[in-house]
Design an enzyme around this catalytic site. Structure first.
Site, short mmCIF file in Angstrom:
data_model
loop_
_atom_site.label_atom_id
_atom_site.label_comp_id
_atom_site.label_asym_id
_atom_site.label_seq_id
_atom_site.Cartn_x
_atom_site.Cartn_y
_atom_site.Cartn_z
N ASP A 1 0.85 -1.19 0.00
CA ASP A 1 0.00 0.00 0.00
C ASP A 1 0.89 1.25 0.00
O ASP A 1 1.88 1.32 0.71
CB ASP A 1 -0.92 -0.01 1.24
CG ASP A 1 -2.06 0.96 1.10
OD1 ASP A 1 -3.22 0.51 1.01
OD2 ASP A 1 -1.81 2.20 1.10
N VAL B 1 -11.04 2.73 -3.58
CA VAL B 1 -10.71 2.27 -4.93
C VAL B 1 -11.70 1.17 -5.34
O VAL B 1 -11.76 0.11 -4.68
CB VAL B 1 -9.26 1.73 -5.00
CG1 VAL B 1 -8.95 1.26 -6.42
CG2 VAL B 1 -8.27 2.79 -4.54
N HIS C 1 -10.17 -5.48 -3.37
CA HIS C 1 -8.85 -5.69 -2.78
C HIS C 1 -8.99 -6.10 -1.33
O HIS C 1 -9.92 -5.71 -0.64
CB HIS C 1 -7.98 -4.44 -2.91
CG HIS C 1 -8.63 -3.18 -2.41
ND1 HIS C 1 -9.57 -2.48 -3.14
CD2 HIS C 1 -8.48 -2.50 -1.24
CE1 HIS C 1 -9.95 -1.42 -2.45
NE2 HIS C 1 -9.31 -1.41 -1.29
N HIS D 1 -6.91 -5.89 2.16
CA HIS D 1 -5.77 -5.33 2.90
C HIS D 1 -5.24 -6.42 3.82
O HIS D 1 -6.02 -7.08 4.53
CB HIS D 1 -6.21 -4.17 3.80
CG HIS D 1 -6.76 -2.97 3.08
ND1 HIS D 1 -6.03 -1.82 2.89
CD2 HIS D 1 -7.98 -2.73 2.53
CE1 HIS D 1 -6.77 -0.92 2.26
NE2 HIS D 1 -7.97 -1.45 2.04
P1 AMP Z 1 -9.85 1.26 0.29
O1 AMP Z 1 -10.19 2.47 1.12
O2 AMP Z 1 -10.13 -0.03 1.00
O3 AMP Z 1 -10.43 1.34 -1.09
O4 AMP Z 1 -8.26 1.29 0.17
C1 AMP Z 1 -7.57 1.72 -0.95
C2 AMP Z 1 -6.11 1.67 -0.61
O5 AMP Z 1 -5.36 1.84 -1.80
C3 AMP Z 1 -5.63 2.75 0.36
O6 AMP Z 1 -5.08 2.13 1.53
C4 AMP Z 1 -4.58 3.53 -0.44
O7 AMP Z 1 -3.50 3.94 0.35
C5 AMP Z 1 -4.18 2.51 -1.47
N1 AMP Z 1 -3.64 3.06 -2.70
C6 AMP Z 1 -4.16 4.05 -3.46
N2 AMP Z 1 -3.38 4.26 -4.54
C7 AMP Z 1 -2.37 3.38 -4.48
C8 AMP Z 1 -1.24 3.09 -5.30
N3 AMP Z 1 -1.00 3.77 -6.42
N4 AMP Z 1 -0.38 2.11 -4.91
C9 AMP Z 1 -0.62 1.41 -3.78
N5 AMP Z 1 -1.66 1.64 -2.96
C10 AMP Z 1 -2.53 2.61 -3.30
#
Ligand code: AMP
Length: 127
Positions: free
Chosen positions: A35, A106, A110, A112
């Site tokens: 992340d 996003v 995914h 975490h």
């Molecule tokens: P969520 O709120 O569960 O959708 O989490 C999305 C996660 O994606 C967050 O923890 C962000 O820090 C992570 N994130 C966003 N852009 C990127 C990126 N380019 N590379 C890696 N992680 C990312």
């Protein structure tokens, strides 16, 4: 419910190679990468390569091969990064946020994987 997948979401762009990522493990159907804003010493995102919006979309619509590969990869990440629970400690947490109430940022499914420190209780009470 049929979800509409946004091809411009950041993880779709990572999968197309348009944005770099810090890969931990890649398989036929799955990518695991760190992340960009880690919330623990270990913070890895595991994503399917297929176009799935959230957890239930993946569970209901992905193939058995994709689902098996995804979970094997997540397990392998835990093993590789040495966060599996052992005697008296270690361990980790998996989280998958979905939609508005889940505060999903996003819109590509995914998982975490968080570890490397004591994470506290799962949720804070809102009341
Ligand atoms: P969520 O709120 O569960 O959708 O989490 C999305 C996660 O994606 C967050 O923890 C962000 O820090 C992570 N994130 C966003 N852009 C990127 C990126 N380019 N590379 C890696 N992680 C990312």
């Amino acid at each position: 419910m049929a979800y509409t997948y946004d091809d411009q979401n950041i993880f779709a762009r990572i999968l197309r190679g348009e944005i770099p990522n810090d890969t931990v493990l890649e398989t036929e159907h799955t990518l695991a990468f760190r992340d960009i804003r880690p919330q623990a010493p270990v913070h890895v995102l595991v994503i399917p390569k297929g176009r799935y919006v959230c957890f239930d979309d993946f569970c209901l619509n992905a193939s058995v091969d994709e689902i098996a590969d995804f979970h094997r990869t997540a397990g392998e990440v835990c093993r590789m990064l040495d966060i599996q629970p052992g005697e008296g400690g270690a361990g980790y947490r998996t989280i998958s946020n979905a939609g508005a109430n889940g505060v999903q940022e996003v819109p590509h499914y995914h998982l975490h994987i968080l570890g490397g420190r004591m994470l506290g209780r799962m949720l804070q009470r809102a009341d």
